[in-house]
Design an enzyme around this catalytic site. Sequence first.
Site, PDB file in Angstrom:
ATOM      1  N   SER A 211      -5.146 -18.917 -33.733  1.00  0.00           N
ATOM      2  CA  SER A 211      -4.438 -17.882 -34.487  1.00  0.00           C
ATOM      3  C   SER A 211      -4.607 -16.542 -33.801  1.00  0.00           C
ATOM      4  O   SER A 211      -5.653 -16.250 -33.212  1.00  0.00           O
ATOM      5  CB  SER A 211      -4.983 -17.789 -35.915  1.00  0.00           C
ATOM      6  N   TYR A 239     -12.371 -16.677 -41.864  1.00  0.00           N
ATOM      7  CA  TYR A 239     -11.250 -17.242 -41.109  1.00  0.00           C
ATOM      8  C   TYR A 239     -11.225 -16.740 -39.671  1.00  0.00           C
ATOM      9  O   TYR A 239     -11.144 -17.531 -38.724  1.00  0.00           O
ATOM     10  CB  TYR A 239      -9.935 -16.901 -41.806  1.00  0.00           C
TER      11      TYR A 239
END
Length: 444
Positions: A211, A239
């Site tokens: 990501s 995350y």
Amino acid sequence: METTPSESSSTPSTTVPKKKQGLGWVEWLRGWMYIIYEMLFQRIMASHLQNPLSLPPINNLTCIVTGSTSGIGLQIARQLAESGAHVVMAVRNTKAAHDLIHKWQSEWTGLGLPLNIEVMELDLLSLESVSRFAEVWNARMGPLHVLINNAGIFSIRGYWQFPSITGPQKFSKDGYEEHMQVNHLAPALLSILLLPSLIRGSPSRIINVNSVMHYVGFVDTEDMNVISGKRKYTSLVGYTGSKLAQVMFSSVLHKRLPAESGISVLCVSPGVVQTNVARDLPKIVQAGYHLIPYFIFNAQEAICKGFELLKTSNIQQFRHMVPESEALWKSSQIHFYAELVRLAKPSSLFGTLNRELGSRSALFSATDPQIPEYCELLKSDDWPVCAFISQDCRPTNPSEEAHNIDTAYEVWEKTLEMIGLPSDAIEKLIEGEEVRCRYGDHQE
């Protein structure tokens, strides 16, 4: 006996460098600027790509895709299968996977042959499940050409201080913070345990769907679970840290695998797309999360369309030459803004962003013939990080923190400890020796 000043000055002083506790504000700001840039211009940067991405015939490939019942994982699995690959959907919800296969088979019209897809159960919140999956697959003694670690989560824990949507930090039954386990630890264990099959399928590839958010991530190897209190835990911390850990671990794995193994390791960014990664967010937050890319892309379309409108009207060039053109110019401006409003009207925000867009970087990395050569070039040049392919299917540079070699090796060692593998697991598996995993039986 007293020490004279000359004696004390000759004594060497040893200072231990202070351990980094987080990103500096310059790194943090630079990371967010990159993320915003990616969000705003990703469609423009990827405008040269076909949609869907055209793939070469890959009838000889066997591919495992985790998290392939929704989002870009679903698209990756389907497109690989329709291009001829043998696809294994490694998923937690096997019924949903079988339903998808039935649907795809009924819609498939290619060459009169059925799609070559199968389903295997895999729960990344259980390292025992990961070990069991690898054991079953390796027992087939067949080749594996592409492993796509696509599955991931982004849960909302402690992000807003509202009782209705704030929950405690969650851990897997193995005792690890859920983002770190699902996004990093479990894929790392799966990749290592499947090395025997990947060697049999050489040249093969390990593709980690990462990501752009790793640009604001930080990993403290002494506090991988973020429980020490040195940093306040939020979902964003969990995350982004897990995604950075994945890049760092992949970079070391890339270096540890000898060229003779024929295994390429790389990370890819799918861009800002609507996926099921936020499935654990509250419904109202999910709605806002999914609307972000729609607003950005519709606004981009509106602006481009508006300027195209002005360009084709040819009014600007006459504005200062012919007095009467001023009225036309004002009229065109009104038309211009009306067109912006029309294209970015609220109803257009509720469409569905095509997941084909987010799958292209992984599909490209899985099938492009130049990927192995590029990965080996990075290794021979002693580049500190593994290959990182952006959403526009071009190589890009991971975050500044991802280049921290010392931390990367600390992440490597800590990860092996957490997933229950010995420090020499890679070397043993390459030599064909058995390796014992704490979460399963012997792996060959």
